[in-house]
Design a protein around this motif. Structure first.
Motif: not given
Length: 202
Positions: A167-195
């Protein structure tokens, strides 16, 4: 996919809990095996199908919509200072990332690890990436529409020749800054942040 596993498990539980149906062994017929109905391929070529559809205003509107929607993401175009944080480690600087428009309906990174567009026929965003040999091609699809601040994409990916649910989530903070959070499902319904990737405009 994981949803199919849940459905199959639920069906097995129901079958185990249901009382056996009364049968007449003398007259009951053998069960007939059925196979799921598969969608049939088109009997006409792509060009012939286009000729059939091109006079339909709704069809033309969908063709135009992909180019209209990608403009919602034009703020990505440019070069960004990039840092990456793996797990709980400190963030490290990475190579700058450059996004550009490709044709009328795509935004791509210069290294082709990200190809972003909007599928008007499916009504969802998509992302593709190419990172051979570990991940020759990955595809992700949005779970909801871009709301001006957040876009969530999910992927059933093959990496190292193995299956990973991401699962990948893009968060726009402003026109000059944003973040992408990558998660992995390790069990049903459970995601952990990878990077986490942090981008600031140059």
């Amino acid at each position: 996919m994981m949803r199919f596993s849940f459905v199959a498990m639920f069906a097995l539980v129901l079958a185990a809990c249901s009382p056996p149906a009364a049968t007449n062994t003398a007259t009951s017929a053998p069960a007939v095996e059925t196979s799921p109905v598969q969608p049939q391929p088109q009997s006409v070529t792509v060009y012939e199908r286009y000729a059939q559809l091109e006079s339909d205003p709704a069809f033309q509107a969908k063709l135009a919509l992909s180019a209209e929607r990608i403009r919602d993401m034009d703020w990505l175009v440019g070069t960004w200072r990039t840092t990456i944080q793996v797990g709980e480690a400190a963030a490290d600087p990475a190579a700058n990332t450059t996004f550009r428009r490709q044709g009328d309906a795509l935004i791509v990174s210069s290294d082709l690890t990200t190809v972003l567009g909007y599928d008007a026929f499916a009504g969802r965003w998509f992302s593709a990436g190419f990172e051979p040999p570990a991940a020759p091609m990955t595809q992700a699809f949005s779970t909801a529409d871009w709301d001006g601040a957040t876009l969530v994409m999910e992927s059933d990916a093959r990496i190292f020749g193995e299956r990973f649910v991401l699962r990948q989530t893009l968060h726009k903070i402003s026109d000059a800054e944003f973040e992408i959070v990558n998660e992995q499902q390790t069990a049903p319904g459970r995601y952990v942040v990878v990077d986490r990737y942090r981008y600031t405009r140059r």
